[in-house]
Write a protein that holds these residues in place. Structure first.
Motif, short mmCIF file in Angstrom:
data_model
loop_
_atom_site.label_atom_id
_atom_site.label_comp_id
_atom_site.label_asym_id
_atom_site.label_seq_id
_atom_site.Cartn_x
_atom_site.Cartn_y
_atom_site.Cartn_z
N GLY A 234 0.49 -1.14 -0.05
CA GLY A 234 -0.07 -0.35 -0.02
C GLY A 234 1.14 1.11 0.02
O GLY A 234 0.25 2.54 -0.06
N TYR A 235 1.71 1.09 -0.11
CA TYR A 235 2.76 2.08 -0.04
C TYR A 235 2.85 3.06 -1.63
O TYR A 235 3.23 1.89 -2.80
CB TYR A 235 4.58 2.10 0.04
N GLY A 236 2.64 4.14 -1.33
CA GLY A 236 3.56 4.89 -3.33
C GLY A 236 2.30 5.98 -3.45
O GLY A 236 0.52 4.70 -2.74
N ASP A 237 2.51 6.13 -4.55
CA ASP A 237 1.12 7.49 -4.84
C ASP A 237 0.31 6.59 -6.51
O ASP A 237 1.23 6.47 -6.93
CB ASP A 237 1.44 8.65 -5.27
N THR A 238 -0.45 5.80 -5.99
CA THR A 238 -0.79 4.91 -7.12
C THR A 238 -2.13 5.33 -8.14
O THR A 238 -3.02 5.00 -8.67
CB THR A 238 -1.27 3.64 -7.03
N PHE A 239 -2.80 6.67 -7.60
CA PHE A 239 -4.23 7.51 -7.82
C PHE A 239 -3.98 7.90 -9.35
O PHE A 239 -2.67 8.25 -9.86
CB PHE A 239 -4.11 8.60 -6.74
N GLN A 240 -4.86 6.78 -10.31
CA GLN A 240 -4.80 7.62 -11.61
C GLN A 240 -5.54 7.65 -12.26
O GLN A 240 -7.11 6.70 -11.51
CB GLN A 240 -3.68 5.84 -12.60
N ALA A 241 -6.06 7.78 -13.58
CA ALA A 241 -7.28 8.21 -13.87
C ALA A 241 -6.86 7.80 -15.97
O ALA A 241 -5.50 7.76 -16.50
CB ALA A 241 -7.32 9.43 -14.23
N LEU A 242 -7.59 7.11 -16.29
CA LEU A 242 -7.83 6.67 -18.04
C LEU A 242 -9.09 7.54 -18.27
O LEU A 242 -9.96 7.07 -17.97
CB LEU A 242 -7.50 5.33 -17.57
N ARG A 243 -8.26 7.93 -19.75
CA ARG A 243 -9.75 8.34 -20.35
C ARG A 243 -8.95 7.85 -21.68
O ARG A 243 -7.28 9.07 -22.69
CB ARG A 243 -9.95 10.42 -20.31
N HIS A 244 -10.43 7.39 -22.60
CA HIS A 244 -9.40 7.15 -24.00
C HIS A 244 -8.06 6.24 -24.50
O HIS A 244 -7.53 7.11 -24.88
CB HIS A 244 -10.16 8.43 -24.62
N HIS A 245 -8.25 5.18 -23.22
CA HIS A 245 -7.01 4.53 -22.88
C HIS A 245 -6.47 5.20 -23.31
O HIS A 245 -5.00 4.43 -22.86
CB HIS A 245 -7.37 3.75 -24.20
N ALA A 246 -5.83 6.34 -22.72
CA ALA A 246 -4.93 7.14 -22.07
C ALA A 246 -4.70 7.55 -20.80
O ALA A 246 -5.84 8.28 -20.74
CB ALA A 246 -4.54 8.13 -22.99
N PRO A 247 -3.67 8.23 -19.65
CA PRO A 247 -3.73 8.45 -18.43
C PRO A 247 -3.61 9.98 -18.92
O PRO A 247 -2.71 10.53 -19.56
CB PRO A 247 -2.69 7.62 -18.07
N GLU A 248 -3.98 10.71 -17.58
CA GLU A 248 -4.46 11.70 -17.14
C GLU A 248 -4.39 12.54 -16.30
O GLU A 248 -4.61 11.54 -15.24
CB GLU A 248 -5.32 12.27 -18.14
N ASP A 249 -4.07 13.31 -15.52
CA ASP A 249 -4.21 13.97 -14.37
C ASP A 249 -5.70 13.71 -14.07
O ASP A 249 -6.90 13.79 -14.68
CB ASP A 249 -3.98 15.66 -14.57
N PRO A 250 -5.68 13.19 -12.26
CA PRO A 250 -7.14 12.62 -11.93
C PRO A 250 -8.08 13.50 -11.74
O PRO A 250 -9.50 13.66 -11.34
CB PRO A 250 -6.94 11.49 -10.83
N LEU A 251 -7.71 14.45 -11.95
CA LEU A 251 -7.89 16.05 -11.49
C LEU A 251 -8.61 16.36 -12.51
O LEU A 251 -9.05 18.05 -12.21
CB LEU A 251 -8.22 17.23 -10.06
N ALA A 252 -8.22 16.52 -13.73
CA ALA A 252 -8.53 17.03 -15.22
C ALA A 252 -10.47 17.29 -15.13
O ALA A 252 -10.59 18.30 -15.93
CB ALA A 252 -7.63 16.60 -15.64
N HIS A 253 -10.45 16.72 -15.74
CA HIS A 253 -12.02 16.24 -16.18
C HIS A 253 -13.25 15.28 -14.77
O HIS A 253 -13.77 13.77 -15.23
CB HIS A 253 -12.51 14.84 -17.71
N PRO A 254 -13.40 15.80 -14.23
CA PRO A 254 -14.46 14.40 -13.29
C PRO A 254 -15.24 13.96 -13.63
O PRO A 254 -15.71 14.91 -13.83
CB PRO A 254 -14.26 15.77 -11.66
N GLY A 255 -16.11 13.52 -13.48
CA GLY A 255 -16.79 12.20 -13.77
C GLY A 255 -16.62 12.00 -15.45
O GLY A 255 -17.27 11.46 -15.62
N GLN A 256 -14.79 12.38 -16.22
CA GLN A 256 -15.31 11.87 -17.44
C GLN A 256 -14.08 10.53 -17.81
O GLN A 256 -13.69 10.51 -19.22
CB GLN A 256 -15.02 12.98 -18.20
N ALA A 257 -13.55 10.42 -17.16
CA ALA A 257 -11.91 9.97 -16.82
C ALA A 257 -12.85 8.41 -15.70
O ALA A 257 -13.10 9.04 -14.65
CB ALA A 257 -11.22 10.27 -16.49
#
Length: 352
Positions: A234-257
């Motif tokens: 459980g150590y490390g920052d693994t929080f992530q977002a995926l949109r259109h099969h590509a990673p992005e900032d998890p805070l960038a498009h709430p509800g759309q990733a």
């Protein structure tokens, strides 16, 4: 700014920063703008592809593992065949097809899907027929339980804590001039070792789910298999977002990733033990599928004309694909044979 971003920003202005757990819950499950509540995210037209969507081999192996566990536990005349977060219903459909080779098993099965999204519930009914949908594992009937969860825990809300010179502080979602941003809250009494800069993640809902499943397996018989990507502490920052099969900032498009985090299998194992179950050593997905006979099945399908079978097998089992990052863990009652492909954790505690 997305509609959900504006809603979150208004909440933060009114009541202050929110935890990552609250942020994930809102983004994924808001009834009007939440990710899972409003779309089918799977496949080429969505944002990600799960193992069952890659090839039927995955679901067949899962189904046959549960089928052997059912046989090993005396073929209960009636049991709950359950799946949390069943997506499009592809995994359940493939498992049922494989289970039909076992006389009497599908007749004894009461299918129960644990799904919060109204949209996905309808997709699952279109695929599987008039199945029973439940809101939580606590709503399962009191009967033997044979459960499989694939990429379910990773989408449950997490909290993050960062070690600072003052101690552990929770990472929170707040506001800046440019929109949402991560910051640190007050010091919290977290009893874990760490050095400044370390981040640790906690998925309380995942642990509670695993413990509840284990208690049901112990009380009524059955087995549970949980498959996801992750590690052991459980150590490390693994929080992530995926949109259109590509990673992005998890805070960038709430509800759309899609928002996920790696699963801490040590926490799942501890929860299963608290529930009284025998807990397996976590297995790499590639090793587990291979032990169940996936390579031979893929070759037979290829020989019969399935041109994608061997490529799919590689994607599911190769260390450079899904084979090592994804892992599986199983629970079963004391005195029952191990779930196929697994070894009890106690026998290999140092290797976990």
């Amino acid at each position: 700014m997305t509609p959900l971003a504006a809603i979150i920003a208004a909440r933060i202005r009114a009541t202050g920063p929110i935890s990552l757990a609250d942020y994930m819950q809102i983004c994924l499950m808001d009834s009007r703008h939440g990710y899972y509540a409003t779309r089918d995210p799977f496949g080429a037209a969505g944002d990600f592809t799960t193992a069952p969507e890659i090839h039927q081999i995955f679901g067949e192996m899962c189904g046959l593992a549960l089928a052997q566990a059912w046989l090993d536990q005396g073929q209960p005349a009636s049991f709950a065949l359950a799946e949390p977060g069943p997506g499009r219903g592809t995994l359940m459909a493939d498992m049922l097809r494989a289970m039909r080779i076992v006389p009497g098993m599908t007749d004894a099965a009461q299918i129960a899907l644990i799904e919060a999204s109204p949209h996905l519930r309808q997709v699952q009914k279109d695929r599987l027929g008039d199945v029973q949908h439940l809101d939580s594992v606590e709503k399962l009937p009191d009967m033997p339980l044979f459960l499989i969860g694939n990429e379910f825990i990773d989408a449950l809300p997490i909290r993050q804590f960062q070690m600072t010179p003052e101690g552990w502080r929770e990472r929170m979602v707040g506001l800046s001039d440019d929109g949402l941003r991560l910051g640190l809250g007050p010091v919290v009494p977290l009893s874990r070792p760490g050095k400044p800069g370390d981040i640790v993640e906690d998925c309380a809902e995942g642990a509670a789910f695993a413990e509840s499943v284990a208690r049901r397996v112990v009380a009524h018989g059955g087995a549970a298999i949980l498959i996801d990507y992750g590690g052991w502490n459980g150590y490390g920052d693994t929080f992530q977002a995926l949109r259109h099969h590509a990673p992005e900032d998890p805070l960038a498009h709430p509800g759309q990733a899609d928002l996920t985090a790696h699963v801490d299998f040590a926490a799942l194992a501890a929860a299963g033990l608290r529930g009284g179950a025998v807990v397996s050593r976590p297995m790499r997905q590639g090793d587990w599928l291979s032990a169940l006979g996936a390579p031979a099945r893929a070759q037979r399908l290829a020989d019969a004309g399935d041109q994608g079978a061997l490529a799919a097998l590689r994607r599911l089992t190769d260390p450079s694909e899904m084979g090592h990052l994804f892992k599986a863990i199983a629970f079963w009652p004391a005195g029952a044979p191990p779930v196929p492909g697994f070894v009890a954790l106690e026998a290999h505690a140092d290797d976990a």
